[in-house]
Design a protein around this motif. Structure first.
Motif, short mmCIF file in Angstrom:
data_model
loop_
_atom_site.label_atom_id
_atom_site.label_comp_id
_atom_site.label_asym_id
_atom_site.label_seq_id
_atom_site.Cartn_x
_atom_site.Cartn_y
_atom_site.Cartn_z
N CYS A 86 -135.99 -3.90 -31.85
CA CYS A 86 -137.04 -3.95 -33.00
C CYS A 86 -136.92 -3.20 -34.19
O CYS A 86 -136.28 -2.38 -34.21
N HIS A 88 -138.83 -1.90 -35.99
CA HIS A 88 -139.42 -0.46 -36.11
C HIS A 88 -138.63 1.04 -35.84
O HIS A 88 -138.40 1.73 -36.72
N GLN A 89 -138.27 0.88 -34.70
CA GLN A 89 -137.49 1.94 -34.11
C GLN A 89 -136.32 1.51 -33.27
O GLN A 89 -135.89 2.38 -32.42
N HIS A 107 -143.81 0.89 -28.77
CA HIS A 107 -145.15 0.81 -29.60
C HIS A 107 -145.82 -0.42 -29.47
O HIS A 107 -146.90 -0.50 -30.31
N SER A 109 -145.32 -3.42 -30.68
CA SER A 109 -145.44 -4.59 -31.72
C SER A 109 -145.20 -5.94 -31.03
O SER A 109 -144.40 -5.97 -30.17
N ARG A 121 -147.11 -1.35 -34.31
CA ARG A 121 -146.69 -0.33 -35.52
C ARG A 121 -145.87 -0.70 -36.30
O ARG A 121 -145.34 -0.18 -37.41
N ALA A 122 -144.65 -1.93 -36.16
CA ALA A 122 -143.82 -2.18 -36.93
C ALA A 122 -144.56 -2.73 -38.14
O ALA A 122 -145.70 -3.10 -38.47
N THR A 123 -143.83 -2.81 -39.36
CA THR A 123 -144.43 -3.09 -40.51
C THR A 123 -143.61 -4.38 -41.18
O THR A 123 -143.95 -4.83 -42.40
#
Length: 162
Positions: A86, A88-89, A107, A109, A121-123
């Motif tokens: 992912c 995000h993290q 999270h 996503s 939560r990813a952007t």
């Protein structure tokens, strides 16, 4: 004088909510047609820093090469290669039920089969990998992650049409 209790106060909020909910529901429904999830391996063991080759997927579905951290997804006449983690993290992504895209278990996503970010939560979108077709094989470079926010043109072009 404005009446805060007028029938239209808050209408745009409801419209935005309904538009978002309907778009998400339609996207998820359209994705349920994807085929099975398969574990795959590169056709030839990967040399250090080299590209990997896979057999061109015959049907829509998702194939995961854990050893090289690559996801191949064939959907609606296109094949995409993604980094397994992912954006995000860096948690390993999972396929959603009925192959309706991907989800980060950490999270929550969610992403469409083409890697487009849906919610969570990813952007940004999933990282695509450079991909080309060589006859009946797909060639992927897992060392080059293409981020949609840093290089949108290369990210959009990272697919093979069948």
């Amino acid at each position: 004088m404005t009446d805060s209790h007028s029938p239209c106060s808050g209408c745009s909020g409801r419209r935005d909510f309904l538009r978002t909910a309907l778009t998400g529901a339609a996207s998820i429904a359209a994705l349920s047609a994807l085929g099975p999830v398969n574990a795959i391996s590169a056709l030839v063991p990967r040399a250090a820093g080299g590209a990997v080759r896979y057999t061109l997927p015959a049907v829509d579905g998702v194939s995961i090469d854990s050893a090289n951290e690559v996801i191949l997804c064939r959907s609606h006449g296109e094949v995409f290669a993604f980094a397994l983690s992912c954006p995000h993290q860096n948690t390993a992504l999972k396929t959603m039920p009925k192959n309706a895209g991907f989800q980060c278990p950490r999270h929550k996503s969610k992403y469409l089969p083409n890697g487009t970010f849906v919610s969570g939560r990813a952007t940004r979108n999933m990282d695509r990998l450079p991909i080309t077709r060589d006859g009946v094989q797909i060639v992927v470079d897992p060392d080059v992650a293409l981020a949609s926010d840093l290089d949108p043109a290369k990210w959009a072009a990272a697919l093979v049409k069948i």
